[in-house]
Design an enzyme around this catalytic site. Structure first.
Site: not given
Ligand code: DQA
Length: 152
Positions: A99-101, A73, A110, A86, A22, A106, A97, A9-10, A79, A76, A17
Site C-alpha cells: 500500500h502506498l499509504s 496493491n 481500512r 480466494d 498517494y 487511516r 501486499e 482501482p484508482n 478491505h 479499495a 488523486r
Molecule cells: C491503498 C490504500 C487503500 O485503502 C485505498 O483504498 C487505495 C490505495 C494504498 O495504496 O495506500 O486505493 O491501497
C-alpha cells in the site's frame, strides 16, 4: 524469474488523486519504476492494473504457470474482496501486499485486509519504495524456495 505486479482501482489516477496521500507521481511513473526495479534485479516484473474486481481475479488466475509470484496493491478491494483473497489462495503463488499509504494509521474501514491474509508480507506507507521492497523480498523468497540453504 517473472513476477506480476497487480494494482487495483484508482491506482491509474495516481498523481491526480489525493496527491497528499498517494504522492504526485502518476501511474506511468510507477510502471517505469517497477520495470527499472526488475531490470536491476535481472527479473521480469510485469504490471497489470484494473478498476474491476473480476478482472483482478482473472489476472491472478492467469498468473498460474506464467509467473512465480505476485505483488499486489488491491487498493479499495483490499478491505472488501473475499474473491481476491480466494483467487490468491487458489493459485497458491507467493504474494506480497503493498500500500502506498500507511493504512494502519487511516480510517477504521481500512484496518481489515482480506488479500493480506494470503500474502507472506505487507509493505505500507513507503510510496513507490514499498513496491521495490516487495519485489526484492518476493524475488529472494522465490530464490530461497528454489535453492534452500542446507543446514550444516
Ligand atoms: C491503498 C490504500 C487503500 O485503502 C485505498 O483504498 C487505495 C490505495 C494504498 O495504496 O495506500 O486505493 O491501497
Amino acid at each position: 524469474m517473472k513476477i506480476l505486479v497487480i494494482n487495483g482501482p484508482n491506482i491509474n489516477m495516481l498523481g491526480t488523486r489525493e496527491p497528499n496521500v498517494y504522492g504526485k507521481q502518476n501511474y506511468d511513473a510507477l510502471v517505469k519504476y517497477i520495470y527499472d526495479v526488475g531490470q536491476e534485479l535481472k527479473i521480469t516484473a510485469d504490471c497489470f492494473q484494473s478498476n474491476h474486481e473480476g478482472e483482478i481475479v482473472d489476472a491472478i488466475q492467469d498468473a498460474l504457470g506464467k509467473y512465480q509470484g505476485i505483488v499486489i496493491n488491491p487498493a479499495a478491494y483490499t478491505h472488501t474482496s473475499i474473491a481476491i483473497l480466494d483467487a490468491l489462495k487458489a493459485v497458491d503463488l507467493p504474494a506480497v501486499e503493498v500500500h502506498l499509504s500507511d493504512v494502519s494509521r487511516r480510517e477504521p474501514f481500512r484496518q481489515i485486509s482480506y488479500a493480506g491474509m494470503a500474502c507472506i508480507k505487507t509493505y505500507m506507507g513507503l510510496g513507490f519504495e514499498g513496491y521495490r521492497q516487495a519485489i526484492c523480498f518476493l524475488a529472494s523468497h522465490i530464490n530461497e524456495k528454489a535453492n534452500p540453504v542446507k543446514d550444516s
